[in-house]
Design a protein around this motif. Structure first.
Motif, PDB file in Angstrom:
ATOM      1  N   LEU A 126     -91.450 -16.692  15.049  1.00  0.00           N
ATOM      2  CA  LEU A 126     -92.517 -16.841  15.452  1.00  0.00           C
ATOM      3  C   LEU A 126     -92.238 -14.976  14.685  1.00  0.00           C
ATOM      4  N   PHE A 127     -91.343 -14.496  15.353  1.00  0.00           N
ATOM      5  CA  PHE A 127     -91.447 -12.895  15.908  1.00  0.00           C
ATOM      6  C   PHE A 127     -90.630 -12.814  14.700  1.00  0.00           C
ATOM      7  N   THR A 128     -89.737 -13.080  14.385  1.00  0.00           N
ATOM      8  CA  THR A 128     -89.114 -12.421  12.990  1.00  0.00           C
ATOM      9  C   THR A 128     -89.048 -12.714  11.927  1.00  0.00           C
ATOM     10  N   SER A 129     -90.037 -13.544  11.567  1.00  0.00           N
ATOM     11  CA  SER A 129     -90.054 -14.003   9.952  1.00  0.00           C
ATOM     12  C   SER A 129     -90.350 -12.943   8.669  1.00  0.00           C
ATOM     13  N   GLN A 130     -90.845 -11.404   8.769  1.00  0.00           N
ATOM     14  CA  GLN A 130     -91.115 -10.514   8.229  1.00  0.00           C
ATOM     15  C   GLN A 130     -89.312  -9.442   8.019  1.00  0.00           C
ATOM     16  N   TYR A 131     -88.292 -10.273   8.831  1.00  0.00           N
ATOM     17  CA  TYR A 131     -86.813  -9.723   8.400  1.00  0.00           C
ATOM     18  C   TYR A 131     -86.440 -10.648   7.280  1.00  0.00           C
ATOM     19  N   ASP A 132     -85.042  -9.978   7.527  1.00  0.00           N
ATOM     20  CA  ASP A 132     -83.550 -11.162   6.778  1.00  0.00           C
ATOM     21  C   ASP A 132     -82.871 -11.337   7.607  1.00  0.00           C
ATOM     22  N   SER A 133     -82.168 -12.803   7.787  1.00  0.00           N
ATOM     23  CA  SER A 133     -81.248 -12.638   8.907  1.00  0.00           C
ATOM     24  C   SER A 133     -80.076 -12.284   8.333  1.00  0.00           C
ATOM     25  N   GLY A 134     -79.650 -11.597   9.553  1.00  0.00           N
ATOM     26  CA  GLY A 134     -77.797 -11.104   9.769  1.00  0.00           C
ATOM     27  C   GLY A 134     -78.660  -9.729   9.006  1.00  0.00           C
ATOM     28  N   GLU A 135     -79.700  -8.932   9.360  1.00  0.00           N
ATOM     29  CA  GLU A 135     -80.148  -8.103   8.454  1.00  0.00           C
ATOM     30  C   GLU A 135     -79.901  -6.941   9.913  1.00  0.00           C
ATOM     31  N   GLU A 136     -79.537  -5.740   9.371  1.00  0.00           N
ATOM     32  CA  GLU A 136     -79.045  -4.207  10.060  1.00  0.00           C
ATOM     33  C   GLU A 136     -80.683  -3.221  10.805  1.00  0.00           C
ATOM     34  N   VAL A 164     -81.230 -16.440  19.658  1.00  0.00           N
ATOM     35  CA  VAL A 164     -80.865 -15.872  20.020  1.00  0.00           C
ATOM     36  C   VAL A 164     -81.509 -14.676  19.149  1.00  0.00           C
ATOM     37  N   ALA A 165     -82.238 -13.715  18.871  1.00  0.00           N
ATOM     38  CA  ALA A 165     -82.891 -13.578  17.703  1.00  0.00           C
ATOM     39  C   ALA A 165     -82.751 -12.141  17.788  1.00  0.00           C
ATOM     40  N   PHE A 166     -81.869 -10.886  18.658  1.00  0.00           N
ATOM     41  CA  PHE A 166     -81.623  -9.680  18.282  1.00  0.00           C
ATOM     42  C   PHE A 166     -79.908  -9.864  18.813  1.00  0.00           C
ATOM     43  N   ARG A 167     -79.317  -8.686  19.038  1.00  0.00           N
ATOM     44  CA  ARG A 167     -78.445  -9.149  19.161  1.00  0.00           C
ATOM     45  C   ARG A 167     -78.110  -6.761  18.758  1.00  0.00           C
ATOM     46  N   TYR A 168     -77.338  -6.656  19.783  1.00  0.00           N
ATOM     47  CA  TYR A 168     -76.914  -5.252  19.756  1.00  0.00           C
ATOM     48  C   TYR A 168     -75.243  -5.290  18.559  1.00  0.00           C
ATOM     49  N   LEU A 169     -75.336  -4.243  17.597  1.00  0.00           N
ATOM     50  CA  LEU A 169     -74.031  -3.697  17.197  1.00  0.00           C
ATOM     51  C   LEU A 169     -72.696  -3.633  17.580  1.00  0.00           C
ATOM     52  N   ASP A 170     -74.146  -2.386  18.327  1.00  0.00           N
ATOM     53  CA  ASP A 170     -73.195  -1.630  19.144  1.00  0.00           C
ATOM     54  C   ASP A 170     -72.815  -2.061  20.400  1.00  0.00           C
ATOM     55  N   GLN A 171     -71.661  -1.952  21.308  1.00  0.00           N
ATOM     56  CA  GLN A 171     -71.875  -2.726  23.067  1.00  0.00           C
ATOM     57  C   GLN A 171     -72.739  -1.479  23.470  1.00  0.00           C
ATOM     58  N   CYS A 172     -73.661  -1.653  25.012  1.00  0.00           N
ATOM     59  CA  CYS A 172     -75.437  -0.539  24.726  1.00  0.00           C
ATOM     60  C   CYS A 172     -75.021  -0.437  26.986  1.00  0.00           C
ATOM     61  N   ARG A 210     -92.329  -2.502  13.554  1.00  0.00           N
ATOM     62  CA  ARG A 210     -93.560  -2.610  12.986  1.00  0.00           C
ATOM     63  C   ARG A 210     -93.570  -4.180  11.944  1.00  0.00           C
ATOM     64  N   ARG A 211     -92.527  -4.346  11.258  1.00  0.00           N
ATOM     65  CA  ARG A 211     -92.633  -5.848  11.205  1.00  0.00           C
ATOM     66  C   ARG A 211     -92.712  -6.860  11.730  1.00  0.00           C
ATOM     67  N   LEU A 212     -92.416  -6.500  13.145  1.00  0.00           N
ATOM     68  CA  LEU A 212     -92.435  -7.648  13.676  1.00  0.00           C
ATOM     69  C   LEU A 212     -93.605  -7.891  13.951  1.00  0.00           C
ATOM     70  N   PHE A 213     -94.463  -6.895  14.303  1.00  0.00           N
ATOM     71  CA  PHE A 213     -96.045  -7.715  14.927  1.00  0.00           C
ATOM     72  C   PHE A 213     -96.774  -8.108  13.522  1.00  0.00           C
ATOM     73  N   GLU A 214     -96.329  -6.916  12.657  1.00  0.00           N
ATOM     74  CA  GLU A 214     -96.804  -8.159  11.223  1.00  0.00           C
ATOM     75  C   GLU A 214     -96.447  -9.222  11.360  1.00  0.00           C
ATOM     76  N   GLY A 215     -95.248  -9.867  11.562  1.00  0.00           N
ATOM     77  CA  GLY A 215     -94.984 -10.980  11.254  1.00  0.00           C
ATOM     78  C   GLY A 215     -95.112 -12.439  11.868  1.00  0.00           C
ATOM     79  N   LEU A 216     -95.877 -11.443  13.666  1.00  0.00           N
ATOM     80  CA  LEU A 216     -96.489 -12.428  14.828  1.00  0.00           C
ATOM     81  C   LEU A 216     -98.375 -12.453  13.804  1.00  0.00           C
ATOM     82  N   PHE A 217     -98.459 -11.225  13.004  1.00  0.00           N
ATOM     83  CA  PHE A 217     -99.786 -11.448  13.018  1.00  0.00           C
ATOM     84  C   PHE A 217    -100.752 -11.865  11.808  1.00  0.00           C
ATOM     85  N   GLU A 218     -99.402 -12.174  11.047  1.00  0.00           N
ATOM     86  CA  GLU A 218     -99.574 -13.020   9.560  1.00  0.00           C
ATOM     87  C   GLU A 218     -99.492 -14.787  10.645  1.00  0.00           C
ATOM     88  N   THR A 219     -98.162 -15.050  11.563  1.00  0.00           N
ATOM     89  CA  THR A 219     -98.466 -16.314  11.408  1.00  0.00           C
ATOM     90  C   THR A 219     -98.983 -16.664  12.646  1.00  0.00           C
TER      91      THR A 219
END
Lengths: 222, 79
Positions: A126-136, A164-172, A210-219
């Motif tokens: 619901l929150f990530t529809s405006q992103y591509d899977s695997g996108e950085e 898992v919606a988001f993953r750190y690319l570098d240890q954080c 921004r796209r997180l909120f835009e995707g949510l808004f659209e849904t």
């Protein structure tokens, strides 16, 4: 979209979240105080902001998770209303039992405050529809207790169910499997440590959030 | 009636604070410390007649996060 932002004593990202939501949805969210036992009628999105609710007493998010407003948030979540918890909001959601696992002191003990690279693991939520899977993407983090931990069975289930919606690319911060954000089993509750609301306009240094909120808004508006 | 609740991290859960304390002890020259785990002690002053299960309920609902922590209750009957 009629959104609500929860305000606890010690919240400090409530205004950032409200400004971001207003920019994307064109409508000011209702700011709901932690002692309110009900959310405004007809709310179709709830945001739990970052900060240091109740001074992080006992455990980060522990007191806030037991505040009157969280019963209303849990009710709304069980009805399928989208809920997002950012940073301290993520801690509140795990403490409230709305998301599995726990957020512990950063493995390196230091407060971590910088932009971090994340991978969007699942663009079907619901929150990530405006992103591509695997996108950085690049979101800022600012936390002391962001070290996500859960037992192996829970971690395997989260991975297996694409939660898992988001993953750190570098240890954080020492998080198990570099998990930065997860959704609940119904898919309508997202918790994440990084701050999408701090990456909404170019002046922030990036607009990946921004796209997180835009995707949510659209849904929600569909 | 008083009770003490000891909250400790479950075994296997990484304890960065315990690690830091361990390093600091070594820095002060204390050798022979194998491991350090940090926890919390919460003292409760309770109405007489508060049952064990009431205290356990307090632990499960608020005082401990049972995802990562264990708790142990110690009653101080004459306190």
């Amino acid at each position: 979209m009629k959104s609500a932002v929860i305000v606890f004593p010690g919240s400090n990202c409530d205004r950032d979240l409200a400004v971001g939501l207003e920019q994307v949805t064109g409508r000011k969210p209702a700011m709901v105080w932690h002692k309110d036992a009900e959310l405004p009628e007809g709310v179709d999105f709830v945001g739990i902001p970052g900060g240091f609710s109740y001074g992080d007493y006992l455990r980060s998010g522990a007191m806030a998770a037991r505040s009157p407003v969280m019963r209303a948030v849990a009710d709304a979540a069980s009805r399928g209303v989208p809920v997002i918890g950012i940073c301290n909001g993520f801690q509140v959601l795990t403490e409230a039992g709305l998301l599995p696992g726990a957020l512990m002191r950063n493995a390196g003990l230091s407060f971590v405050c910088r932009p971090v690279r994340l991978r969007v693991e699942n663009s079907q939520s619901l929150f990530t529809s405006q992103y591509d899977s695997g996108e950085e993407v690049l979101f800022p983090v600012a936390h002391h207790d962001g070290n996500y931990q859960a037992d192996e069975a829970t971690l395997d289930r989260l991975e297996g169910e694409g939660r898992v919606a988001f993953r750190y690319l570098d240890q954080c911060n020492g998080s198990a499997r570099n998990i930065a954000g997860i959704v609940n089993d119904a898919g309508n509750v997202l918790g994440l440590m990084p701050h999408p609301e701090r990456a909404v306009e170019p002046a922030h240094g990036g607009t990946d959030g921004r796209r997180l909120f835009e995707g949510l808004f659209e849904t929600v508006s569909a | 009636m008083k009770a003490r609740v000891f909250i400790t991290l479950k075994s296997g859960v990484l304890d960065p604070q315990g690690k830091a304390i361990h390093h600091a002890l070594e820095g002060l020259g204390f050798s022979g410390v194998n491991d350090v785990r940090a926890g919390k002690l919460i003292e409760l002053d309770l109405a007489d007649g508060t049952s064990d299960s009431d205290i356990e309920d307090m632990c499960r609902k608020l005082l401990a996060n049972t995802v990562i922590e264990n708790f142990r209750i110690e009653r101080l009957e004459n306190a």
